[in-house]
Design a protein around this motif. Sequence first.
Motif, mmCIF file in Angstrom:
data_model
loop_
_atom_site.group_PDB
_atom_site.id
_atom_site.type_symbol
_atom_site.label_atom_id
_atom_site.label_comp_id
_atom_site.label_asym_id
_atom_site.label_seq_id
_atom_site.Cartn_x
_atom_site.Cartn_y
_atom_site.Cartn_z
ATOM 1 N N ILE B 59 -25.063 39.191 110.022
ATOM 2 C CA ILE B 59 -26.400 39.331 110.598
ATOM 3 C C ILE B 59 -27.414 39.060 109.500
ATOM 4 N N VAL B 63 -33.046 40.820 110.207
ATOM 5 C CA VAL B 63 -32.722 41.325 111.549
ATOM 6 C C VAL B 63 -32.123 42.727 111.434
ATOM 7 N N ARG B 64 -31.238 42.860 110.492
ATOM 8 C CA ARG B 64 -30.583 44.139 110.238
ATOM 9 C C ARG B 64 -31.587 45.225 109.844
ATOM 10 N N GLN B 66 -34.784 45.242 110.495
ATOM 11 C CA GLN B 66 -35.638 45.514 111.648
ATOM 12 C C GLN B 66 -34.940 46.498 112.608
ATOM 13 N N LEU B 67 -33.650 46.253 112.826
ATOM 14 C CA LEU B 67 -32.886 47.123 113.735
ATOM 15 C C LEU B 67 -32.768 48.538 113.165
ATOM 16 N N LEU B 68 -32.575 48.601 111.866
ATOM 17 C CA LEU B 68 -32.472 49.930 111.250
ATOM 18 C C LEU B 68 -33.777 50.706 111.359
#
Lengths: 218, 76
Positions: B59, B63-64, B66-68
């Motif tokens: 990933i 993106v990672r 942002q998701l965290l």
Amino acid sequence: MHVGAVNRMRAPDDTEGGEDAVLIARLLAGDEQAFVEIVERLHGSLVRVARAFVGDRAVAEEVVQDTWAAVLEGLPRFEGRSSLKTWIFRILTNRARTRGARESRSVPFSSFDSVDEHEPAVDPARFLPSGKWGAPPRAWNEDSPERLLARRETLAFLEQAIAELPRSQRAVLVLRDVEGVDADDACDILQITENNQRVLLHRARSRLRAALEQHMAP
Amino acid sequence: MLTCQQLTELVTDYLEGQLPFRKRLSFHLHIGMCRDCRTYVRQMKLAVRTTGALPPGDIPDEVRDQLLRRFRDWKD
Ligand SMILES: [Zn+2]
């Protein structure tokens, strides 16, 4: 026996349910590592499936981001009537469908790559007029997934071959063969008939076999 | 009698356990006698299993992250 050989790859439902329960408990407890694990496991497949509905990669990524937000929001109410994975993919395709319908150039999933069109599993030129093999498949040297994927170029090649599948075939293949979702759930997630699902899966698998054959014995 | 060409179109139905009894019987008879089709079916199964064994892709870091961030917001 042959069916069993393929199904063996899938965890039995009770194990899956047990793993889901543990993972959900960790997520609800705010365990960041649990979230990273599930994101790492599913993100790529979510993007691939989203792209069956929205052509644009950036839009597909957005849909996936929204999906994760909806997953977190809905998690306390998740009842476990399906597996966690199926539930997540269902949220994804609902969103992707809505989003796709809004995009001017999007086409409904069911009308992609019309399944009525005949696409042979094997180039017809390889058969004699009698229907017997004229140019039969040659046996491959590698006989296990582990040995095949141990070669970096084979791994990259297979991923490329999946990326090049028509998008409805790719969506079915990702759900069924990459994620191990069963046929009923795949139909439900993609809103396609059982028969179309099987035709798309057949074409996707046949293309991947043909691609691997080219790669193994050019 | 099932031809080799016809058999290649039935492999998924066969692996899915969706062939009607008689067709399944013809399928078995055919691969019992035809080495080329046995090779073909073996390659189809191997393609399926290999697809299932693909490692998940990486990933992108942003993106990672942002998701965290999303996860942390949700947690609070
Ligand atoms: Zn044959």
